[in-house]
Design a protein around this motif. Structure first.
Motif, mmCIF file in Angstrom:
data_model
loop_
_atom_site.group_PDB
_atom_site.id
_atom_site.type_symbol
_atom_site.label_atom_id
_atom_site.label_comp_id
_atom_site.label_asym_id
_atom_site.label_seq_id
_atom_site.Cartn_x
_atom_site.Cartn_y
_atom_site.Cartn_z
ATOM 1 N N MET A 1 17.313 -3.249 -19.130
ATOM 2 C CA MET A 1 16.927 -2.127 -18.279
ATOM 3 C C MET A 1 16.756 -0.854 -19.099
ATOM 4 O O MET A 1 16.470 0.202 -18.565
ATOM 5 C CB MET A 1 17.955 -1.943 -17.180
ATOM 6 C CG MET A 1 17.887 -3.100 -16.175
ATOM 7 S SD MET A 1 19.087 -2.950 -14.867
ATOM 8 C CE MET A 1 20.562 -3.444 -15.699
ATOM 9 N N GLY B 1 15.630 0.400 -23.502
ATOM 10 C CA GLY B 1 15.098 -0.098 -24.758
ATOM 11 C C GLY B 1 13.643 -0.516 -24.620
ATOM 12 O O GLY B 1 13.035 -0.343 -23.573
ATOM 13 N N GLY B 2 13.119 -1.113 -25.686
ATOM 14 C CA GLY B 2 11.682 -1.397 -25.759
ATOM 15 C C GLY B 2 11.136 -2.321 -24.696
ATOM 16 O O GLY B 2 9.957 -2.296 -24.381
ATOM 17 N N ASP C 1 12.203 -2.471 -21.494
ATOM 18 C CA ASP C 1 12.575 -2.080 -20.132
ATOM 19 C C ASP C 1 11.385 -2.078 -19.170
ATOM 20 O O ASP C 1 11.568 -2.200 -17.973
ATOM 21 C CB ASP C 1 13.289 -0.723 -20.124
ATOM 22 C CG ASP C 1 12.523 0.340 -20.863
ATOM 23 O OD1 ASP C 1 11.326 0.120 -21.129
ATOM 24 O OD2 ASP C 1 13.099 1.386 -21.176
ATOM 25 N N ILE C 2 10.139 -1.970 -19.713
ATOM 26 C CA ILE C 2 9.002 -2.019 -18.796
ATOM 27 C C ILE C 2 8.969 -3.344 -18.032
ATOM 28 O O ILE C 2 8.468 -3.413 -16.930
ATOM 29 C CB ILE C 2 7.636 -1.796 -19.491
ATOM 30 C CG1 ILE C 2 7.449 -2.731 -20.676
ATOM 31 C CG2 ILE C 2 7.466 -0.354 -19.914
ATOM 32 C CD1 ILE C 2 6.023 -2.673 -21.249
ATOM 33 N N LYS D 1 13.165 -3.643 -15.771
ATOM 34 C CA LYS D 1 13.521 -2.880 -14.569
ATOM 35 C C LYS D 1 13.073 -3.579 -13.283
ATOM 36 O O LYS D 1 13.896 -3.777 -12.379
ATOM 37 C CB LYS D 1 12.912 -1.472 -14.652
ATOM 38 C CG LYS D 1 13.770 -0.415 -15.285
ATOM 39 C CD LYS D 1 15.097 -0.173 -14.560
ATOM 40 C CE LYS D 1 15.072 1.122 -13.795
ATOM 41 N NZ LYS D 1 15.380 0.995 -12.404
ATOM 42 N N GLY E 1 5.343 -1.971 -25.437
ATOM 43 C CA GLY E 1 4.781 -0.626 -25.409
ATOM 44 C C GLY E 1 3.862 -0.312 -26.584
ATOM 45 O O GLY E 1 2.789 0.270 -26.406
#
Lengths: 288, 408
Positions: B40, B42-43, B45-46, B49, B230
């Motif tokens: 949820m 850090g890199g 989390d996209i 979540k 990301g």
């Protein structure tokens, strides 16, 4: 022939982006000997400043060239006053403190802006070179890098401010005796470094995904460039960016992106073995 | 507020935050603990979540319906912060301290391979609900996400028919990208096409200039992207900035999984083809009802319910069906019940667990990105996990425990 031209543009772009990414760090680390591990987060703040400015309806170019550097410069002043100025001359301590700052900044931005990726499209479209097309924004990056190098040179050699700053960094006691307040000079220099990092982040925002953790991708490269460059700020910055950028990009063209990154690191290791003081420790001695 | 009350309230607040980390073992008797480990922060989390949100919704719904076997469920959530070390630690905690009945989680294949042996060793049932590269064969593990044998198998022929036979692949440089690109190559060749090149990128690469020039030089009819995270969004951005979005079409096995289609502009993404099990605008009564519940719980402005989020929801539902059928929380009995071909009518359609592979038979749709929307162009009913079933049969070899990699 077309390909050669495209390769040339890509190499120039790689060099230019290293110059832009490393300029802020060159000022803060190269001049002030402060190991700023929050450099990547300063860039991230610059990128978010651009996103925020766009949401307020500000023109993209103004957001990149005005809002981002000023916003991050102000953050730099505040952080220098609160944290960094207590730690001058204690390299390891500044490292710890700025690492903590970087975590704090990532945390703050995450809770304010959320952790979804933001971003903005690159302006200016593309142009064709024979069978290839190149993004117009690539040329902007190259032009900004050239302008930045000229501006740093101009400020450091031709202005009172630059002379005072260089003098203060070399002999703070002497500068103080001459009636200059070193603490103010440090403060201004740190702010300029932070502003340059903010500008870098703003410039890269249209080329990459903007997330709170984006700084991590840039900080290592910036340090390699600045350390590889050695004591002279500008000559070192240009020399190391030129060398590493060209090696990285040509290796990427010839092989794969993975090997391109490896080639950059190998070049850095070999170079620091041969020139422990960096490029300008041996060559261009006494230059800026 | 005086000092004493401040200290008391902070102590209470601290104790409150500590509860999910150190729950009392005694509580486990009259409740069922469901462990959840997804990033949820850090890199990654996209992706994490929305998965965590769907997990919360699923557990709340189950509790509202009276729980399972007469007991309430308690969700014990961990955030490993995109850090593999924390995955190992939290899997351990979830199994030993919480005594979780089941642990669901893991996003990247790397994180799954960290959790899986820990949970197998501790005899705790594991559900991995993410779309992934396929091939995991482990009796204790259920992989409910969609695999390349289901999505790539449909996406590649569809795209090749539309655009042409010469394909250029760009992929993330870890086991997902490596293995998925092999599947892409296989299906391109099976359909009479050729792969010009496969380029891999570490997750933090942001400069795609040389690759873009190389792709142009190769003149492919289309490119296939299995880029992740990301930093890799930069590729689509630079691809469009070089004016290629309109020249060379793109199909992807990962695009939109982290809502990339919302972040990028319309001009940068129009025409991309993707394939998943679930799309938010699937037109079914189950999906409509689900969306109503979801938006009521998390707000009408929630950006997009992703494939991974739905995978989590449906994975939980499958497990709950299994528990009902087993009538027990004993791990062996749950596995036996899940292996009877349990199925649910989920928002993505019917999802059935395949006993031999512990993977799912499910619907697959292809969608085209238009105007920042994912518009479904074709749906394929009930696709079996052909990739994994070619190498894995847990009914015959229940002791099998590894991830197979396809050789093309």
């Amino acid at each position: 022939m077309d390909l050669a031209f495209v390769v040339l543009i890509q190499v120039l772009y790689a060099v230019a982006s290293l110059v832009i990414v490393s300029a802020g760090l060159a000022v803060i680390f190269g001049m002030m000997k402060v190991i700023n591990l929050a450099h990547g987060e300063f860039m991230m703040l610059g990128a978010y400043a651009v996103i925020a400015a766009l949401k307020l309806g500000i023109n993209l170019w103004i957001a990149i060239f005005v809002v981002a550097p000023i916003a991050v410069g102000v953050v730099g002043v505040v952080l220098e006053r609160l944290v960094i100025r207590r730690l001058y001359g204690r390299m390891v301590d500044t490292m710890l403190a700025t690492w903590g700052l970087s975590l704090l900044l990532v945390g703050i931005v995450t809770s304010v802006a959320g952790n979804t990726t933001a971003g903005v499209s690159a302006p200016l479209g593309s142009f064709s070179v024979g069978a290839y097309s190149v993004s117009g924004y690539t040329l902007v990056i190259i032009a900004v890098a050239v302008a930045l190098a000229l501006a740093i040179r101009f400020v450091l050699t031709r202005t009172q401010l630059g002379l005072i700053a260089r003098g203060t960094m070399q002999k703070p006691d002497m500068a103080n005796a001459l009636g200059i307040s070193p603490s103010r000079v440090y403060s201004v220099t740190f702010a300029v470094g932070a502003a340059l990092s903010g500008l870098a982040g703003g410039l890269l925002a249209p080329l990459t995904g903007v997330v709170p953790t984006m700084g991590a991708a840039f900080v290592a490269k910036a340090f390699i460039t600045v350390i590889g460059g050695g004591p002279a700020i500008l000559a070192g910055l240009l020399g190391a960016s030129g060398l590493f950028g060209a090696i990285n990009q040509l290796a990427t063209f010839a092989t794969t992106p993975v090997l391109g990154e490896v080639a950059l690191l190998v070049a850095a290791i070999v170079m620091l073995r041969l020139l422990p003081q960096g490029i300008t420790g041996r060559f261009f001695k006494g230059s800026l | 507020m005086d000092r004493r009350s401040f200290i008391q309230s902070s102590a209470a607040a601290l104790a409150g935050t500590a509860v999910p980390l150190f729950p009392m073992a005694a509580m486990a008797a009259d409740e069922i603990v469901v462990g959840s480990i997804v990033d949820m922060s850090g890199g990654l989390d996209i992706y994490g979540k929305p998965m965590a949100d769907c997990m919360t919704l699923a557990v709340e719904e189950q509790n509202a319906a009276g729980g399972l076997l007469g007991k309430k469920l308690r969700l014990a959530t961990y955030d490993p912060q995109s850090n593999m070390q924390l995955y190992a630690q939290f899997a351990q905690q979830s199994a030993l301290k919480d005594k979780s009945t089941v642990v669901m989680g893991g996003i990247t294949s790397a994180s799954r391979e960290v959790i899986r042996p820990v949970l197998t060793r501790n005899k705790t049932l594991y559900f991995y609900n993410t779309q992934y590269e396929g091939g995991v064969c482990d009796r204790n593990t259920f992989c409910t996400g969609v695999t390349p044998g289901q999505t790539v198998a449909k996406l590649i022929p569809y795209a090749m028919k539309k655009w042409g036979k010469k394909v250029y692949v760009v992929a993330a440089d870890y086991n997902y990208g490596q293995i998925t690109s092999q599947w892409v190559k296989k299906f391109v060749q099976d359909n009479g096409g050729s792969v010009a090149s496969i380029d891999f990128f570490p997750l933090d690469v942001t400069n795609f200039g040389p690759t873009i020039s190389k792709i142009e030089a190769a003149k492919p009819d289309m490119i296939v992207s299995a880029l992740v995270g990301g930093a890799h969004i930069s590729f689509y951005r630079q691809w469009a900035a070089a004016g290629l979005t309109k020249k060379i079409p793109l199909a992807s096995t990962t695009f939109a999984g982290g809502n990339e289609h919302i972040v990028l502009s319309q001009a940068e993404t129009d025409g991309f083809l993707i394939s998943y099990n679930y799309f938010q605008n699937l037109d079914t009564p189950q999906n409509k009802a689900f969306k109503e519940r979801f938006y009521k719980r998390f707000g009408a402005d929630y950006p997009n319910i992703t494939e991974l989020a739905m995978g989590t929801y449906q994975g939980f539902k499958l497990w709950a069906e299994g528990v009902k059928k087993a009538g027990s929380l004993d791990r062996e009995k749950m596995i036996a019940a899940l292996e009877t071909g349990i199925s649910i009518d989920g928002p993505s359609g019917k999802v059935t667990l395949d006993a031999a592979t512990h993977h799912c038979v499910l619907n697959v749709s292809i969608a085209e990105v238009r105007n920042k929307q994912l518009n479904i162009v074709e749906t394929f009913q009930q696709q079996p996990p052909v990739d994994t079933s070619a190498v894995c049969n847990l009914v015959k070899n229940p002791k099998d425990n590894q991830q197979y990699v396809i050789k093309v």
